[in-house]
Design a protein around this motif. Structure first.
Motif, PDB file in Angstrom:
ATOM      1  N   ARG A   1       3.386  -8.912  45.165  1.00  0.00           N
ATOM      2  CA  ARG A   1       3.045  -9.027  46.693  1.00  0.00           C
ATOM      3  C   ARG A   1       2.178  -9.967  47.033  1.00  0.00           C
ATOM      4  O   ARG A   1       1.499 -10.036  48.091  1.00  0.00           O
ATOM      5  N   GLY A   2       1.861 -10.797  46.189  1.00  0.00           N
ATOM      6  CA  GLY A   2       0.837 -11.933  46.382  1.00  0.00           C
ATOM      7  C   GLY A   2       1.321 -13.078  47.176  1.00  0.00           C
ATOM      8  O   GLY A   2       0.942 -14.044  47.654  1.00  0.00           O
ATOM      9  N   GLY A   3       2.747 -13.248  47.253  1.00  0.00           N
ATOM     10  CA  GLY A   3       3.405 -14.138  47.893  1.00  0.00           C
ATOM     11  C   GLY A   3       4.628 -14.689  47.373  1.00  0.00           C
ATOM     12  O   GLY A   3       5.617 -15.049  47.979  1.00  0.00           O
ATOM     13  N   ALA A   4       4.699 -14.668  45.952  1.00  0.00           N
ATOM     14  CA  ALA A   4       5.733 -15.488  45.171  1.00  0.00           C
ATOM     15  C   ALA A   4       6.866 -14.559  44.908  1.00  0.00           C
ATOM     16  O   ALA A   4       8.034 -14.868  44.755  1.00  0.00           O
TER      17      ALA A   4
ATOM     18  N   PHE B   1       7.298 -12.871  42.373  1.00  0.00           N
ATOM     19  CA  PHE B   1       7.603 -12.683  40.891  1.00  0.00           C
ATOM     20  C   PHE B   1       7.623 -11.303  40.068  1.00  0.00           C
ATOM     21  O   PHE B   1       6.930 -10.549  40.757  1.00  0.00           O
TER      22      PHE B   1
ATOM     23  N   LYS C   1       6.386 -10.598  34.097  1.00  0.00           N
ATOM     24  CA  LYS C   1       5.014 -11.265  33.935  1.00  0.00           C
ATOM     25  C   LYS C   1       4.540 -10.528  32.861  1.00  0.00           C
ATOM     26  O   LYS C   1       3.895 -11.130  31.737  1.00  0.00           O
TER      27      LYS C   1
ATOM     28  N   ASP D   1      -8.075 -12.358  46.600  1.00  0.00           N
ATOM     29  CA  ASP D   1      -8.996 -13.507  47.434  1.00  0.00           C
ATOM     30  C   ASP D   1      -8.090 -13.433  48.953  1.00  0.00           C
ATOM     31  O   ASP D   1      -8.886 -14.243  49.640  1.00  0.00           O
ATOM     32  N   GLU D   2      -7.138 -12.878  48.947  1.00  0.00           N
ATOM     33  CA  GLU D   2      -6.710 -12.723  50.392  1.00  0.00           C
ATOM     34  C   GLU D   2      -7.072 -13.849  51.542  1.00  0.00           C
ATOM     35  O   GLU D   2      -8.063 -13.355  52.192  1.00  0.00           O
ATOM     36  N   MET D   3      -6.609 -14.975  51.617  1.00  0.00           N
ATOM     37  CA  MET D   3      -7.048 -15.955  52.384  1.00  0.00           C
ATOM     38  C   MET D   3      -6.205 -16.596  53.227  1.00  0.00           C
ATOM     39  O   MET D   3      -6.379 -17.353  54.091  1.00  0.00           O
TER      40      MET D   3
ATOM     41  N   TYR E   1      -9.644 -21.289  50.203  1.00  0.00           N
ATOM     42  CA  TYR E   1      -8.346 -20.732  50.099  1.00  0.00           C
ATOM     43  C   TYR E   1      -7.873 -20.945  48.796  1.00  0.00           C
ATOM     44  O   TYR E   1      -7.047 -20.012  48.320  1.00  0.00           O
TER      45      TYR E   1
ATOM     46  N   GLU F   1      -4.860 -19.150  44.608  1.00  0.00           N
ATOM     47  CA  GLU F   1      -3.573 -19.823  43.618  1.00  0.00           C
ATOM     48  C   GLU F   1      -4.074 -19.154  42.375  1.00  0.00           C
ATOM     49  O   GLU F   1      -5.288 -19.663  41.890  1.00  0.00           O
ATOM     50  N   GLU F   2      -3.222 -18.728  41.493  1.00  0.00           N
ATOM     51  CA  GLU F   2      -3.727 -17.975  40.334  1.00  0.00           C
ATOM     52  C   GLU F   2      -4.430 -19.065  39.223  1.00  0.00           C
ATOM     53  O   GLU F   2      -5.218 -18.222  38.606  1.00  0.00           O
TER      54      GLU F   2
ATOM     55  N   VAL G   1      -2.598 -12.062  36.308  1.00  0.00           N
ATOM     56  CA  VAL G   1      -3.255 -12.339  37.534  1.00  0.00           C
ATOM     57  C   VAL G   1      -2.306 -11.295  38.478  1.00  0.00           C
ATOM     58  O   VAL G   1      -0.732 -11.858  38.537  1.00  0.00           O
TER      59      VAL G   1
ATOM     60  N   ASN H   1      -1.639  -9.341  42.312  1.00  0.00           N
ATOM     61  CA  ASN H   1      -2.244  -9.068  43.763  1.00  0.00           C
ATOM     62  C   ASN H   1      -2.689  -7.729  43.878  1.00  0.00           C
ATOM     63  O   ASN H   1      -2.075  -6.728  43.023  1.00  0.00           O
TER      64      ASN H   1
ATOM     65  N   THR I   1       0.355  -5.560  44.995  1.00  0.00           N
ATOM     66  CA  THR I   1       1.227  -5.327  43.820  1.00  0.00           C
ATOM     67  C   THR I   1       0.716  -4.198  42.777  1.00  0.00           C
ATOM     68  O   THR I   1       1.258  -3.255  42.375  1.00  0.00           O
TER      69      THR I   1
ATOM     70  N   ALA J   1       1.644 -25.084  44.448  1.00  0.00           N
ATOM     71  CA  ALA J   1       2.614 -24.597  45.654  1.00  0.00           C
ATOM     72  C   ALA J   1       1.920 -24.645  46.941  1.00  0.00           C
ATOM     73  O   ALA J   1       2.335 -24.315  47.878  1.00  0.00           O
TER      74      ALA J   1
HETATM   75  C1  LIG Z   1      -2.319 -21.959  47.970  1.00  0.00           C
HETATM   76  C2  LIG Z   1      -2.075 -20.445  47.119  1.00  0.00           C
HETATM   77  C3  LIG Z   1      -2.943 -19.478  47.550  1.00  0.00           C
HETATM   78  C4  LIG Z   1      -2.730 -18.064  47.231  1.00  0.00           C
HETATM   79  N1  LIG Z   1      -3.517 -17.150  47.593  1.00  0.00           N
HETATM   80  C5  LIG Z   1      -3.151 -15.927  47.340  1.00  0.00           C
HETATM   81  C6  LIG Z   1      -4.186 -14.731  47.441  1.00  0.00           C
HETATM   82  O1  LIG Z   1      -4.875 -14.951  48.124  1.00  0.00           O
HETATM   83  N2  LIG Z   1      -3.909 -13.562  47.007  1.00  0.00           N
HETATM   84  C7  LIG Z   1      -2.967 -13.458  46.216  1.00  0.00           C
HETATM   85  O2  LIG Z   1      -2.590 -12.479  45.765  1.00  0.00           O
HETATM   86  N3  LIG Z   1      -2.038 -14.187  45.639  1.00  0.00           N
HETATM   87  C8  LIG Z   1      -2.187 -15.670  46.153  1.00  0.00           C
HETATM   88  N4  LIG Z   1      -1.449 -16.886  45.854  1.00  0.00           N
HETATM   89  C9  LIG Z   1      -0.350 -16.440  44.809  1.00  0.00           C
HETATM   90  C10 LIG Z   1      -1.013 -16.380  43.412  1.00  0.00           C
HETATM   91  O3  LIG Z   1      -0.963 -17.823  42.909  1.00  0.00           O
HETATM   92  C11 LIG Z   1      -0.198 -15.561  42.581  1.00  0.00           C
HETATM   93  O4  LIG Z   1       1.200 -15.810  42.470  1.00  0.00           O
HETATM   94  C12 LIG Z   1      -0.369 -14.016  42.756  1.00  0.00           C
HETATM   95  O5  LIG Z   1      -1.674 -13.725  42.764  1.00  0.00           O
HETATM   96  C13 LIG Z   1       0.306 -13.279  41.670  1.00  0.00           C
HETATM   97  O6  LIG Z   1       0.375 -12.002  41.835  1.00  0.00           O
HETATM   98  P1  LIG Z   1       1.429 -10.960  42.191  1.00  0.00           P
HETATM   99  O7  LIG Z   1       2.631 -11.543  40.986  1.00  0.00           O
HETATM  100  O8  LIG Z   1       0.899  -9.688  42.199  1.00  0.00           O
HETATM  101  O9  LIG Z   1       2.024 -11.529  43.515  1.00  0.00           O
HETATM  102  C14 LIG Z   1      -1.518 -17.928  46.236  1.00  0.00           C
HETATM  103  C15 LIG Z   1      -0.906 -19.012  45.805  1.00  0.00           C
HETATM  104  C16 LIG Z   1      -0.960 -20.272  46.346  1.00  0.00           C
HETATM  105  C17 LIG Z   1       0.054 -21.351  45.839  1.00  0.00           C
END
Ligand SMILES: Cc1cc2nc3c(=O)[nH]c(=O)nc-3n(C[C@H](O)[C@H](O)[C@H](O)COP(=O)(O)O)c2cc1C
Ligand code: SF4
Ligand code: FES
Lengths: 154, 432, 899
Positions: free
Chosen positions: B54-57, B59, B64, B85-87, B171, B175-176, B209, B211, B214, B392
């Motif tokens: 739920r961090g954005g990607a 996956f 993982k 880090d939620e930014m 920010y 990124e992990e 790593v 989120n 997640t 990314a």
């Molecule tokens: C520039 C950038 C900022 C990110 N910021 C966050 C963030 O603040 N919190 C977060 O959970 N994932 C963030 N991500 C995604 C993480 O790299 C990573 O994919 C994620 O923490 C993996 O967790 P998940 O698989 O549970 O989503 C960011 C990715 C990028 C490229």
């Protein structure tokens, strides 16, 4: 030299990391907490405490937004200027700062009371516009609310 | 409708303390896993739950975890990290979860750590979340006291402790791999992949790593099973999602809904529709680094796949709504200024391309735009795409730009022709 | 053969390398910035983009960075892809948004990698119309000029300085498009290898400050291959000159020695050759000189005639050679005076040390390692030598060696070692074994597994103990304290466990037992079946060369004069006041009838000469040095020595009374040397001879782009003067350059079409980062031999400090200890003032603090110097600065009396 309080705070973190160097950011935050900002002397103190050089510590210190390498006012006000707050009118709040305190982003009032800095999204978007003063986040800002807040801070 | 993650979060957001959490069934999943499941089984369950990050990607979480070397010969120690880090601008979901129910997250982390046999955990929290830090510190202390953390957790022989690390603001730390560097006390520059963190991670050791959101799902999956979790969502994707909306909607906020809830339902239903005098023009659906969706997308189910097919990304699921009185160019300028400022400075396209984009947008906004500026912006949107920059960040940064150029080209043109912003710096005006 | 495809052409696959390296190795032009063959890939600049296709059926492919992708079989990439090209062009465009547009006046211009890459990508129209950001520059000391606005943020500087060279005072600051490379505050860069930033930085951020002081366009520099004369390692250099002066020194790539990097001493010492203290004319005794009237300095012919007369009258001639003079010059002297009357120019103790060192290496089962082999060793023991100060480039090699063992440990993770950051992340603080035993703290200690700081005798005892722990047959050390014994066991264990163990020592402490101990360690490892390396550092560029010619110790020369068996001495490039105690040297000169001195610069000895001949320094000479590795290497003059300056061997050849027996060419010298010393026969092959021709001509010293031509002498005449001749060298003083690459020993410029910076070196290697095309220069004269050697067994007793007495130990300094380099103004600025170094305990006992004056009686003569407290120095040892004139001529080891 770190003060006893700083040293104690650092020592408390020490066991949590396998390498001393990993405490660099932590140590800088501790020193900033106690001294308000990170002076060249503070840099050297941290370097000494962690077995690093001031250059190495400075390299880290200058990377992070919330480590201040210049003196700041008694209250550092971080106004969110990210997208939700912008949509909801943080520019107006910014104007209000200029009108009321005569400072823009990056500036400190001549009396050393306030420093205004921009900050990325505070995670308070549902209460935009929002700012952080010290440890507290203040949302749904209006000029009036800001006035009240500034009055409360000495 | 099931809201496993948020149903117990109080309205005033006072955190559930340990006893309260236990009363909701808290730490039952951990007890169960330690008693009944081998670590690999936990990973297996999460795998079959089809939980996506739920961090954005997005996956697959179980997948993982399965990359981590296991068994007696695996490198040690291993690390399990929560990315708090939620930014991402416009995103405020993890804060809600941490403030409202900290133990839910901790239980998720401990389960994750158990699954990969990690002895140490870090909770990487963004600096500005002071309240979260207090709440989490308390929760950690309570969990330790109760034997959920520390040596020989619940008599299982599994040792694990979690340390709270508060960031210093940046920010890119989200990124992990940059996060790993930050945790090591360095400049938060992302790392090259491969090798991936599950193999070479924090301090060179296998690391996961995940989120916050997640991880909050994990206890529920372990307790109720993978099938249950999959059944929470109507479509192919599994579970619930925290959706949020900000901007000029009547009820900005956050809702836990089945993954795949349509956009219209969120904006018009949960967010209460647009404020009076404002019309919906578009939305960036998942934080600053996602492409705009517009009116034609209102029926779109917000799941990873559907949003991707519509040319955007679900991202964090927290949307920022663009109304008709707010300048889209100004909004993109605001976003690109953020990205230019937060670029870590490692790779050329991001470091030098984004400030240029920002300056062009500023010029357009100020009435100094030129005809070929749009081509230059398009050029940047294309050149900063995936694979070309080091991480990314920049591809994310140009997502709103490229889609704005697609959907709001007229607005850009009006700026060029009218020598400035036709919205007269609307947001401030609108407040008044 | 497994292949990969680049632009439709099949090449052999090389999974150990990346696509950028492979492309360049095949002569394809692909631009890059952040990648460096010695520093690996980090993917920062994004300049080397290509399109990669999954397989034959993939027509879309994706943009990847060539430097980050292994060249595995089946890989298909397109360099000439439109999108990739456009992207590469964009990268330059981005870099240019802030880069100054001042190429015509930029001091990097014409030798700038950024300039080359800009042309290569075709970026030429500026679209960025906004202001550029600007930075403030820093003062970084006498070597390096800083011009931050030129920075393109490739991060190479910090990667070299920090990651490779271990420097800790240069870093990246701030972030986004404000990243700044420099120091936290102004100040001289502390690392001894800072000069490499000049070559590592692809643009003009870090430039040569010494060159700036007498700037010349780089394409207008005459340039010649040389060998660094400032220590015994024999690093290859390219010396650049114009208007009769040396302007700079660049690294000349040698795969086995210096690779891509030089030390600062070697790079910035050249300035001594431009100083007013240079000798430019012969000096003759008054009566002879008076004849000329008019104050005209004597010509070479007059000087030779005068000397010949003296030699005829002489009742006994002796010659004193020099370890800093070439093999040829020493031989010419020996030939002039005869073997019995040829002296090595070294005091007894040092002569003996060199002889012992040579004896150890010449018949050794352990291999005398090249610097490359040192960097590749996976366990190292350094015994007694402060390498950073006595052989700096070797210290840099040792610093790399500690990554060998970790590299083996992370090999299982399956990513190639050139993934520089992945490697660092995986390795973290893991380091291979490096044991350093030295008197005082060294600049390599931070890299060491364990250090032992002890008096020389105890260091030797430690070394013997290591050898004994490796092989019980080696003599044991009596009464060893348990701590040292434990450390010795640990070191032995690490060396035994290694695949490529290495022992390094040297003569800098003047302690013979150390050499024996080092030899024992190396030999013990060999006896245990380990392929050990054994390297010995000696003081000067040709110490081994001179040593191999024999020559009696200096004391015997003094005795010969004292006993009236000699009244005339020819002294070759040797300041005897640095070798012997001043009163002894004075007495020697006082007794001599005629003192003839050849040297390049004024010294205390030249001041005593009756006849002085101006010798050419290495930059103006042709000759051969034999390095501590045992490698014979040739250097060539970059400038024609301006008449009457000449190489010493040339002077000496002319002095020979017997015309028939005189040798007049360098070639003739080498042939004669080979005949007399078969062991040295290889020296002749160290470089192509004078008859070598490239496309029918000798190799030009001018660059292809030389523009000076008529301009140089335009203030005198617009007619081009005839260039000087050079009959000795396979090089010529041309007015034009060549496009063809000569053999590595004769490389004068790194240049190839489109490649004007030093990065053109790519085109001179068979495979980028590999050996020079056609082989690397020099001939190794010493190879390991499997002969039975008896262990050394002169184990010294443990050190015992005695009341009121101290043991004086020489502390060397990279900037100051070597005779010629310390004259160079930039080096002098980095030379610390002379001081006595005291252990804290000794200082405390005498109530002395930092900066207080201490008087120590040495040979009955009081020497007063300020005190510096060295926390690591053992009690009872006082360090004195080796090579400082204040303290020259102290015979070691010796004791001093505290006053
Ligand atoms: C520039 C950038 C900022 C990110 N910021 C966050 C963030 O603040 N919190 C977060 O959970 N994932 C963030 N991500 C995604 C993480 O790299 C990573 O994919 C994620 O923490 C993996 O967790 P998940 O698989 O549970 O989503 C960011 C990715 C990028 C490229
Ligand atoms: S100073 Fe030179 S080497 Fe360092 S980052 Fe800038 S361009 Fe690269
Ligand atoms: S050389 Fe490949 S990214 Fe810099």
């Amino acid at each position: 030299m770190l003060s006893p309080a700083e040293q104690a705070a650092l020592d408390a973190e020490l066991p949590h990391y396998p390498a001393r160097r990993a405490l660099c950011i932590e140590a800088l935050k501790i020193v900033q907490h106690h001294r308000g900002w990170i002076s060249d002397e503070a840099l050297r103190d941290v370097a000494l405490a962690l077995g690093m050089t001031p250059h190495e510590v400075d390299s880290v210190a200058t990377f992070y937004n919330l480590l201040y390498r210049r003196p700041v006012g008694r209250h550092v006000l971080h106004l969110c200027d990210s997208v939700s707050c912008w949509v909801m009118g943080c520019d107006g709040i910014c104007d209000h700062f200029r009108n009321r305190l005569g400072i823009s982003f990056g500036e400190t009032t001549p009396d050393g009371r306030f420093t205004l800095l921009p900050i990325p999204c505070l995670g308070d978007c549902d209460h935009a516009p929002s700012l952080m003063a010290g440890n507290r986040i203040h949302g749904n800002l209006t000029p009036e609310k800001l006035d009240r807040l500034l009055d409360e801070l000495d | 409708m099931a809201r496993p993650l948020t149903e117990h979060i109080r309205h005033d957001r006072t955190p559930l303390d340990l006893p309260a959490y236990e009363r909701t069934g808290g730490y039952q999943a951990l007890r169960k896993a330690l008693a009944e499941h081998a670590p690999a089984d936990v990973t297996e369950i999460v795998k079959s739950s089809r939980l996506q990050g739920r961090g954005g990607a997005g996956f697959f979480t179980g997948m993982k975890w399965s990359f981590v070397p296991m068994g007696p010969d695996a490198p040690r120690p291993k690390y399990f990290i929560c990315n708090a880090d939620e930014m991402e601008p416009g995103t405020f979901k993890d804060r809600y979860l941490m403030e409202g129910n900290p133990h839910q997250l901790l239980e998720g982390m401990i389960l994750g750590a158990y699954a990969i046999e990690a002895e140490t955990g870090y909770l990487f929290l963004r600096a500005e979340y002071h309240r979260c830090a207090e709440i989490l510190a308390q929760a950690l202390a309570d969990a330790r006291r109760a034997g959920y953390l520390g040596i020989n957790i619940l008599g299982s022989g599994f040792d694990h402790d979690i340390h709270l690390h508060t960031s210093a603001g940046r920010y890119i730390c989200g990124e992990e791999t940059a996060l790993l560097n930050a945790l090591e006390g360095r400049r938060a520059i992302p790392r090259a992949k491969p090798p991936f963190p599950p193999v070479v991670g924090l301090f060179g050791k296998p690391t996961i790593v995940n989120n916050v959101e997640t991880l909050c799902n994990i206890p529920h999956i372990i307790r109720n099973g993978a099938d249950w979790f999959r059944s929470l969502a109507p479509g192919e994707e599994a579970g619930t999602k925290l959706y949020g909306a900000s901007g000029r909607v009547n009820l900005p906020g956050l809702w836990e809904l089945p993954l795949g809830t349509p956009l219209r339902e969120i904006i018009e239903g949960h967010a209460g529709g647009m404020q009076k005098g404002h019309r919906f023009r578009g939305v960036i659906p998942g934080g600053a680094s996602t492409d705009f969706l517009v009116e034609e997308h209102l029926e779109l189910p917000l799941d990873f796949k559907s949003v991707a097919q519509a040319g955007s990304r679900l991202g964090t699921g927290t949307m920022i709504v663009l109304d008709d009185r707010t300048c889209p160019v100004g909004m993109v300028l605001n976003l690109e200024r953020f990205f230019a400022r937060e670029s870590c400075g490692w790779c050329t396209p991001c470091r030098d391309g984004l400030p240029w984009v920002e300056k062009i947008l500023q010029a357009i906004e100020n009435g100094h735009g030129r005809e070929d500026d749009l081509d230059l912006l398009r050029h940047h949107a294309r050149m900063l795409g995936p694979g070309r920059t080091f991480c990314a960040f920049a591809p994310g940064a140009v997502e709103p730009l490229q889609s704005a150029l697609k959907y709001f080209e007229d607005d850009f043109r009006r700026h060029l022709q009218g020598r400035g912003c036709p919205y007269r710096h609307s947001p401030a005006a609108a407040t008044a | 053969m497994p292949t990969l495809t680049i632009d439709g052409v099949a090449y052999p696959a090389e999974p150990q390398k990346n696509l950028l390296q492979v492309s360049l190795s095949h002569g394809l032009d692909l631009p890059y910035f952040c990648w460096h063959p010695a520093l690996g890939s980090v993917g920062a600049c994004r300049q080397c983009a290509v399109r990669q296709y999954r397989d034959e059926n993939d027509s879309r492919g994706q943009i990847v960075m060539a430097c980050m992708v292994p060249a595995t079989p089946g890989t298909r990439i397109a360099i000439e892809d439109e999108e990739a090209r456009l992207f590469r062009k964009s990268v330059i465009e981005w870099l240019m948004t802030n880069h100054p547009h001042d190429c015509p006046v930029c001091d990097e211009g014409g030798e700038c990698h950024l300039q080359d890459m800009t042309v290569m990508t075709g970026h030429c129209t500026r679209r960025h119309r906004f202001p550029k950001r600007t930075f403030t520059n820093q003062y970084l000391g006498p070597f390096i000029n800083h011009e931050m606005n030129r920075c393109i943020q490739c991060y190479r500087c910090v990667r070299f300085y920090r990651d490779y060279a271990g420097g800790r005072d240069l870093d990246a600051f701030a972030s986004r498009n404000h990243v700044y490379f420099g120091r936290s505050e102004d100040g001289a860069l502390e690392n001894e290898f800072s000069g490499n930033l000049i070559e590592v930085c692809p643009t003009g951020v870090f430039t040569d400050r010494t060159l700036k002081n007498h700037y010349t366009r780089k394409w207008d520099l005459q340039s010649a291959p040389s060998i660094c004369p400032h220590c015994s390692l024999g690093c290859n250099t390219l010396v650049g000159a114009r208007y009769g002066g040396v302007r700079r020194v660049l690294n000349r790539y040698h795969h086995h020695i210096n690779g891509y990097f030089l030390c600062d001493r070697g790079r910035f010492a050249y300035e001594f050759a431009n100083l007013p203290i240079r000798l430019r004319h012969p000096v003759l005794p008054r009566p002879a000189a008076a004849k000329d009237g008019a104050g005209r300095p004597p010509t070479a012919a007059e000087a030779i005639a005068a000397i010949r007369t003296r030699l005829r009258r002489s009742r006994g001639l002796i010659g004193i050679g020099s370890p800093r003079a070439s093999l040829e010059s020493n031989y010419a002297l020996r030939r002039l005076v005869g073997p019995d009357r040829y002296f090595s120019g070294l005091p007894q103790g040092e002569s003996r040390l060199i002889a012992v060192a040579l004896d150890i290496l010449r018949d050794s089962p352990a291999r005398s390692p090249s610097l490359r082999e040192i960097a590749e060793a996976d366990a190292v023991l350094v015994l007694g030598e402060d390498l950073t100060q006595t052989a700096p480039r070797m210290a840099l090699a040792v610093r790399q060696s500690i990554l060998q063992a970790p590299a083996a440990r992370v090999a299982a993770l399956n990513f190639p070692g050139w993934m520089a950051h992945a490697f660092q992340n995986a390795v973290q603080d893991d380091r291979g074994p490096l044991f350093i035993a030295s008197v005082d703290a060294t600049r390599l200690d931070d890299a060491a597994t364990a250090v032992l700081h002890a008096p020389p005798a105890d260091l030797a005892r430690f070394g013997f103990a290591v050898a004994h722990a490796i092989d019980p047959e080696a003599p044991p050390v009596p009464d060893l304290d348990p701590e040292t014994a434990d450390l010795a066991n640990r070191a032995a264990e690490a060396l035994l466990a290694a695949d490529r163990p290495l022992v390094l020592s040297g003569t800098s402490l003047h302690h013979e037992a150390l050499l024996g101990a080092a030899a024992n360690c190396g030999w013990a490892l060999c006896r245990r079946g380990r392929p050990a390396g054994l390297g010995l550092v000696v003081p000067e560029a040709n110490t081994f060369g001179a040593g191999l010619l024999g020559g009696r110790p200096l004391r015997e020369a003094y005795e010969l004069v004292e006993s009236h068996q000699a009244d005339t001495a020819v002294i070759l490039e040797n300041d005897l006041y640095r070798r012997s105690h001043g009163t002894d040297v004075d007495r020697f000169f006082d007794r001599l009838e005629t003192t003839i001195v050849l040297d390049a610069v004024q010294t205390a000895t030249t001041a005593r000469a009756d006849i002085l001949l101006p010798a050419a320094p290495a930059s103006e000479s042709q000759g051969t040095f034999i390095s501590q590795e045992g490698r014979a290497q040739r250097f060539f003059p970059v400038l024609p020595p301006t008449d009457p300056v000449a190489e010493s061997w040339r002077w000496l050849g002319h002095l020979h009374p017997d015309e028939a027996r005189a040798l007049r060419s360098q070639e003739a010298m080498l042939i004669a040397i080979a005949a007399e010393f078969p062991f040295l026969a290889g020296a002749r092959e160290a470089a192509p001879s004078a008859t070598f021709r490239l496309n029918g001509a000798a190799v030009p010293r001018s660059s292809r782009r030389f523009s000076g031509r008529t301009a140089i002498h335009a203030h005198l005449s617009v007619h081009e003067p005839k260039p000087p001749e050079d009959s000795e060298a396979p090089l010529t003083f041309s007015m034009e350059g060549t496009t063809t690459a000569p053999p590595a020993a004769l490389v004068t410029h790194y240049w190839a079409p489109g490649w004007n910076s030093v990065q053109a070196l790519n085109k001179f290697q068979d495979e980028v980062g590999g050996p020079n095309r056609g082989g690397d220069p020099g001939i190794r004269l010493i190879e390991p031999r499997n002969v039975p050697r008896a262990y050394h067994n002169a184990i010294p007793p443990a050190f015992n400090s005695r009341e009121g007495l101290c043991t004086l130990v020489p502390l060397h300094h990279s900037f100051g200890s070597e005779e010629l380099s310390r004259l160079a103004p930039a080096i002098a600025k980095r030379t610390p003032p002379a001081a006595f170094s005291l252990s804290p305990a000794d200082a405390r006992e005498r109530g002395l603090g930092e900066g207080d004056t201490l008087s120590i009686r040495i040979y009955g003569r009081p020497v007063r110097l300020p005190v510096r407290i060295h926390p690591q120095l053992p009690r009872g040892c006082v360090g004195f600065p080796a090579g400082w004139p204040d303290l020259a001529g102290i015979h070691l080891p010796t004791e001093g009396h505290f006053e």
